[in-house]
Design a protein around this motif. Structure first.
Motif, PDB file in Angstrom:
ATOM      1  N   GLY A  31       0.819  -1.204   0.000  1.00 50.72           N
ATOM      2  CA  GLY A  31       0.000   0.000   0.000  1.00 50.72           C
ATOM      3  C   GLY A  31       0.855   1.257   0.000  1.00 50.72           C
ATOM      4  N   SER A  32       0.205   2.406   0.083  1.00 51.86           N
ATOM      5  CA  SER A  32       0.965   3.659   0.015  1.00 51.86           C
ATOM      6  C   SER A  32       1.676   3.974   1.339  1.00 51.86           C
ATOM      7  CB  SER A  32       0.034   4.809  -0.366  1.00 51.86           C
ATOM      8  OG  SER A  32      -1.016   4.886   0.555  1.00 51.86           O
ATOM      9  N   ASP A  33       1.268   3.278   2.426  1.00 56.33           N
ATOM     10  CA  ASP A  33       1.933   3.505   3.713  1.00 56.33           C
ATOM     11  C   ASP A  33       2.834   2.307   4.028  1.00 56.33           C
ATOM     12  OD1 ASP A  33       2.693   3.775   6.310  1.00 56.33           O
ATOM     13  OD2 ASP A  33       0.669   3.851   7.153  1.00 56.33           O
ATOM     14  N   PRO A  34       4.187   2.492   3.955  1.00 57.01           N
ATOM     15  CA  PRO A  34       5.083   1.344   4.148  1.00 57.01           C
ATOM     16  C   PRO A  34       5.008   0.762   5.560  1.00 57.01           C
ATOM     17  CG  PRO A  34       6.337   3.389   3.885  1.00 57.01           C
ATOM     18  CD  PRO A  34       4.903   3.731   3.659  1.00 57.01           C
ATOM     19  N   ASP A  35       4.553   1.575   6.539  1.00 60.27           N
ATOM     20  CA  ASP A  35       4.459   1.078   7.924  1.00 60.27           C
ATOM     21  C   ASP A  35       3.057   0.591   8.266  1.00 60.27           C
ATOM     22  OD1 ASP A  35       7.110   1.785   8.370  1.00 60.27           O
ATOM     23  OD2 ASP A  35       6.525   3.863   8.772  1.00 60.27           O
ATOM     24  N   THR A  36       2.258   0.379   7.256  1.00 64.33           N
ATOM     25  CA  THR A  36       0.859   0.039   7.530  1.00 64.33           C
ATOM     26  C   THR A  36       0.734  -1.259   8.330  1.00 64.33           C
ATOM     27  OG1 THR A  36      -1.338  -0.257   6.584  1.00 64.33           O
ATOM     28  CG2 THR A  36       0.474  -1.244   5.353  1.00 64.33           C
ATOM     29  N   LYS A  37      -0.233  -1.257   9.219  1.00 66.36           N
ATOM     30  CA  LYS A  37      -0.549  -2.482   9.962  1.00 66.36           C
ATOM     31  C   LYS A  37      -1.927  -2.984   9.532  1.00 66.36           C
ATOM     32  CE  LYS A  37       2.229  -1.534  14.071  1.00 66.36           C
ATOM     33  NZ  LYS A  37       3.270  -2.454  13.645  1.00 66.36           N
ATOM     34  N   ILE A  38      -2.333  -2.488   8.369  1.00 70.68           N
ATOM     35  CA  ILE A  38      -3.665  -2.834   7.858  1.00 70.68           C
ATOM     36  C   ILE A  38      -3.528  -3.615   6.550  1.00 70.68           C
ATOM     37  CG2 ILE A  38      -5.935  -1.948   7.183  1.00 70.68           C
ATOM     38  CD1 ILE A  38      -5.287   0.628   8.685  1.00 70.68           C
ATOM     39  N   LEU A  39      -4.272  -4.708   6.475  1.00 71.55           N
ATOM     40  CA  LEU A  39      -4.310  -5.499   5.236  1.00 71.55           C
ATOM     41  C   LEU A  39      -5.753  -5.538   4.734  1.00 71.55           C
ATOM     42  CD1 LEU A  39      -2.905  -7.536   3.236  1.00 71.55           C
ATOM     43  CD2 LEU A  39      -3.689  -9.351   4.768  1.00 71.55           C
ATOM     44  N   ILE A  40      -5.899  -5.429   3.432  1.00 71.92           N
ATOM     45  CA  ILE A  40      -7.217  -5.639   2.817  1.00 71.92           C
ATOM     46  C   ILE A  40      -7.099  -6.912   1.988  1.00 71.92           C
ATOM     47  CG2 ILE A  40      -8.981  -4.688   1.279  1.00 71.92           C
ATOM     48  CD1 ILE A  40      -7.489  -1.917   1.787  1.00 71.92           C
ATOM     49  N   ALA A  41      -7.798  -7.952   2.412  1.00 73.07           N
ATOM     50  CA  ALA A  41      -7.786  -9.219   1.661  1.00 73.07           C
ATOM     51  C   ALA A  41      -9.174  -9.382   1.068  1.00 73.07           C
ATOM     52  CB  ALA A  41      -7.460 -10.379   2.591  1.00 73.07           C
ATOM     53  N   ALA A  74      -3.373   0.926   3.117  1.00 74.79           N
ATOM     54  CA  ALA A  74      -3.141  -0.470   3.508  1.00 74.79           C
ATOM     55  C   ALA A  74      -2.571  -1.306   2.369  1.00 74.79           C
ATOM     56  CB  ALA A  74      -4.460  -1.080   3.965  1.00 74.79           C
ATOM     57  N   ASP A  75      -1.977  -2.443   2.737  1.00 76.46           N
ATOM     58  CA  ASP A  75      -1.576  -3.424   1.727  1.00 76.46           C
ATOM     59  C   ASP A  75      -2.832  -4.142   1.237  1.00 76.46           C
ATOM     60  OD1 ASP A  75       1.028  -2.725   2.235  1.00 76.46           O
ATOM     61  OD2 ASP A  75       1.472  -4.478   3.465  1.00 76.46           O
ATOM     62  N   ILE A  76      -2.770  -4.585   0.003  1.00 77.27           N
ATOM     63  CA  ILE A  76      -3.925  -5.303  -0.561  1.00 77.27           C
ATOM     64  C   ILE A  76      -3.503  -6.691  -1.009  1.00 77.27           C
ATOM     65  CG2 ILE A  76      -5.623  -5.421  -2.387  1.00 77.27           C
ATOM     66  CD1 ILE A  76      -5.997  -2.710  -2.524  1.00 77.27           C
ATOM     67  N   PHE A  77      -4.310  -7.667  -0.668  1.00 80.69           N
ATOM     68  CA  PHE A  77      -4.077  -9.033  -1.133  1.00 80.69           C
ATOM     69  C   PHE A  77      -5.336  -9.528  -1.828  1.00 80.69           C
ATOM     70  CE2 PHE A  77      -4.489 -13.646  -0.061  1.00 80.69           C
ATOM     71  CZ  PHE A  77      -3.542 -14.093  -0.971  1.00 80.69           C
ATOM     72  N   GLU A  78      -5.187  -9.839  -3.110  1.00 81.22           N
ATOM     73  CA  GLU A  78      -6.328 -10.406  -3.828  1.00 81.22           C
ATOM     74  C   GLU A  78      -6.304 -11.919  -3.671  1.00 81.22           C
ATOM     75  OE1 GLU A  78      -6.665  -9.624  -8.026  1.00 81.22           O
ATOM     76  OE2 GLU A  78      -8.499 -10.824  -8.173  1.00 81.22           O
ATOM     77  N   ILE A  79      -7.332 -12.462  -3.088  1.00 76.97           N
ATOM     78  CA  ILE A  79      -7.426 -13.911  -2.905  1.00 76.97           C
ATOM     79  C   ILE A  79      -7.731 -14.520  -4.277  1.00 76.97           C
ATOM     80  CG2 ILE A  79      -8.699 -15.779  -1.758  1.00 76.97           C
ATOM     81  CD1 ILE A  79      -9.285 -13.696   0.530  1.00 76.97           C
ATOM     82  N   THR A  80      -6.781 -15.290  -4.775  1.00 74.80           N
ATOM     83  CA  THR A  80      -6.877 -15.835  -6.134  1.00 74.80           C
ATOM     84  C   THR A  80      -6.764 -17.353  -6.058  1.00 74.80           C
ATOM     85  OG1 THR A  80      -5.698 -13.867  -6.889  1.00 74.80           O
ATOM     86  CG2 THR A  80      -5.829 -15.668  -8.445  1.00 74.80           C
ATOM     87  N   PRO A  81      -7.635 -18.078  -6.740  1.00 75.68           N
ATOM     88  CA  PRO A  81      -7.531 -19.538  -6.667  1.00 75.68           C
ATOM     89  C   PRO A  81      -6.263 -20.063  -7.328  1.00 75.68           C
ATOM     90  CG  PRO A  81      -9.292 -18.883  -8.160  1.00 75.68           C
ATOM     91  CD  PRO A  81      -8.722 -17.626  -7.594  1.00 75.68           C
ATOM     92  N   ASP A 120      -2.449  -5.628  12.278  1.00 77.11           N
ATOM     93  CA  ASP A 120      -3.360  -5.634  13.426  1.00 77.11           C
ATOM     94  C   ASP A 120      -4.815  -5.667  12.956  1.00 77.11           C
ATOM     95  OD1 ASP A 120      -1.225  -5.342  15.104  1.00 77.11           O
ATOM     96  OD2 ASP A 120      -1.324  -3.157  15.124  1.00 77.11           O
ATOM     97  N   ILE A 121      -5.034  -5.054  11.794  1.00 73.05           N
ATOM     98  CA  ILE A 121      -6.405  -4.896  11.296  1.00 73.05           C
ATOM     99  C   ILE A 121      -6.492  -5.507   9.905  1.00 73.05           C
ATOM    100  CG2 ILE A 121      -8.130  -3.172  10.563  1.00 73.05           C
ATOM    101  CD1 ILE A 121      -6.672  -1.297  12.656  1.00 73.05           C
ATOM    102  N   ILE A 122      -7.479  -6.363   9.725  1.00 74.97           N
ATOM    103  CA  ILE A 122      -7.608  -7.004   8.421  1.00 74.97           C
ATOM    104  C   ILE A 122      -9.035  -6.824   7.898  1.00 74.97           C
ATOM    105  CG2 ILE A 122      -7.433  -9.195   7.146  1.00 74.97           C
ATOM    106  CD1 ILE A 122      -5.322  -9.898   9.454  1.00 74.97           C
ATOM    107  N   PHE A 123      -9.136  -6.105   6.803  1.00 65.96           N
ATOM    108  CA  PHE A 123     -10.412  -5.992   6.102  1.00 65.96           C
ATOM    109  C   PHE A 123     -10.555  -7.252   5.253  1.00 65.96           C
ATOM    110  CE2 PHE A 123      -9.494  -1.596   7.066  1.00 65.96           C
ATOM    111  CZ  PHE A 123     -10.725  -0.953   7.154  1.00 65.96           C
ATOM    112  N   THR A 147      -6.514 -14.428  16.416  1.00 68.14           N
ATOM    113  CA  THR A 147      -6.973 -14.153  17.780  1.00 68.14           C
ATOM    114  C   THR A 147      -6.551 -12.776  18.304  1.00 68.14           C
ATOM    115  OG1 THR A 147      -5.153 -15.561  18.511  1.00 68.14           O
ATOM    116  CG2 THR A 147      -7.353 -16.516  18.606  1.00 68.14           C
ATOM    117  N   ASP A 148      -5.442 -12.223  17.775  1.00 69.88           N
ATOM    118  CA  ASP A 148      -5.076 -10.881  18.248  1.00 69.88           C
ATOM    119  C   ASP A 148      -5.354  -9.811  17.179  1.00 69.88           C
ATOM    120  OD1 ASP A 148      -3.132 -11.632  16.473  1.00 69.88           O
ATOM    121  OD2 ASP A 148      -1.454 -10.892  17.665  1.00 69.88           O
ATOM    122  N   LYS A 149      -6.257 -10.124  16.273  1.00 69.31           N
ATOM    123  CA  LYS A 149      -6.524  -9.181  15.164  1.00 69.31           C
ATOM    124  C   LYS A 149      -7.946  -8.617  15.240  1.00 69.31           C
ATOM    125  CE  LYS A 149      -2.813 -10.981  12.989  1.00 69.31           C
ATOM    126  NZ  LYS A 149      -1.546 -10.359  13.297  1.00 69.31           N
TER     127      LYS A 149
END
Ligand SMILES: Cc1cc2nc3c(=O)[nH]c(=O)nc-3n(C[C@H](O)[C@H](O)[C@H](O)COP(=O)(O)O)c2cc1C
Length: 209
Positions: A31-41, A74-81, A120-123, A147-149
Motif C-alpha cells: 500500500g501507500s503507507d510502508p508502515d501500515t498495519k492494515i491489510l485488505i484481503a 493499507a496493503d492489498i491481497f487479492e485472494i486468487t484460486p 493488526d487490522i484485516i479488512f 486471535t489478536d486481530k
C-alpha cells in the motif's frame, strides 16, 4: 503508409502488454503507507454478472477494496484460486459455486501470505455467493490465527442485503474483534462509483480502530 504501420505497431504493442499484465498479475500489493498495519484481503470476480448488460472489467468487491485502500494506505491481497476453474458464464459459475458450497470445498489459494503477523487490522472483502461467502474465503480465514486481530468484513451483493458474514467470521476466527459487515450492492459499486465512494466514506468515518 508509415502512419498506418505505426498505428498497427502501437495497437499490437498495447495488446501484448495487456496480455503480459494478466499473466503476471500482482496479487499482494504494497500500500501507500510502508508502515501500515492494515491489510485488505478480498476475493472478487470480474466478468459476466446477473443483471449487467456487459462484462465487468474489475469486480465489484475489488472496486470497494480499492476505495478502502485509498483511505488507509493499507496493503492489498487479492485472494486468487490456485487453479482457476470458475466458469465465465454466470449460470455455469452459479452451478459451480453451488456445488463447491454443497461439498463444503476449500479451494486452494495462489501465493497465500505466509503469515499475517505484521497486521493488526484485516479488512476481508467478499461477494455474496448463494447467500454466503465463496468457499475460497473459508480457505483464507481458516488458514490463519486471527486471535489478536481486528477483522472488518465488507461484502457486495446482488439482491440479498441481509446476509451476516461477521457472525460466521467471528465464530470461525475467534478474532479479538470482528466489526459489523459493511455491505453495498454490486451494481452501485460498479456503476455508481461516486455514491459508492460516499457510502464507503460515511462507513469509514463511523469506524473506530
Ligand atoms: C455464483 C454467484 C452466486 C451469487 N449468489 C448471490 C446471492 O445468493 N445473493 C446475492 O445477493 N447476490 C448473489 N450474487 C451476486 C453477487 O454477490 C454480486 O454480483 C457481487 O457484487 C459480485 O461481486 P464481485 O464482482 O466482486 O465478484 C451471486 C453471484 C455469483 C457469481
Amino acid at each position: 503508409m508509415k502512419n498506418i504501420l505505426l498505428c498497427i505497431f502501437i495497437i499490437f504493442g498495447i495488446f501484448i502488454f495487456s496480455g503480459c499484465n494478466n499473466k503476471e498479475k500482482i496479487i499482494f500489493t504494497q500500500g501507500s503507507d510502508p508502515d501500515t498495519k492494515i491489510l485488505i484481503a478480498y476475493f472478487s470476480r470480474a466478468g459476466e454478472q446477473r443483471g449487467f448488460q456487459r462484462k465487468t472489467k474489475i469486480g465489484n468487491t475489488a472496486i470497494i477494496a480499492n476505495m478502502i485502500a485509498g483511505k488507509t494506505g493499507a496493503d492489498i491481497f487479492e485472494i486468487t484460486p490456485l487453479e482457476d476453474n470458475y466458469p465465465e458464464k454466470f449460470e455455469k459459475l452459479s452451478e459451480y459455486a453451488k456445488k463447491e458450497k454443497e461439498e463444503n470445498a476449500r479451494p486452494e489459494i495462489l501465493n497465500k501470505p505466509e503469515n499475517l503477523d505484521k497486521y493488526d487490522i484485516i479488512f476481508i472483502g467478499s461477494p455474496i455467493w448463494h447467500e454466503d461467502m465463496p468457499m475460497i474465503l473459508y480457505t483464507f480465514i481458516e488458514s490463519y490465527d486471527f486471535t489478536d486481530k481486528t477483522i472488518i468484513p465488507f461484502y457486495t451483493y446482488g439482491w440479498n442485503e441481509y446476509i451476516c458474514l461477521s457472525d460466521k467470521i467471528r465464530n470461525i476466527t475467534q478474532a479479538k474483534e470482528v466489526k459489523e459487515d459493511f455491505k453495498i450492492k454490486g451494481l452501485t459499486a460498479q456503476l455508481r462509483t461516486s455514491i459508492a465512494q460516499k457510502k464507503v466514506d460515511k462507513w469509514f468515518d463511523s469506524l473506530e480502530f
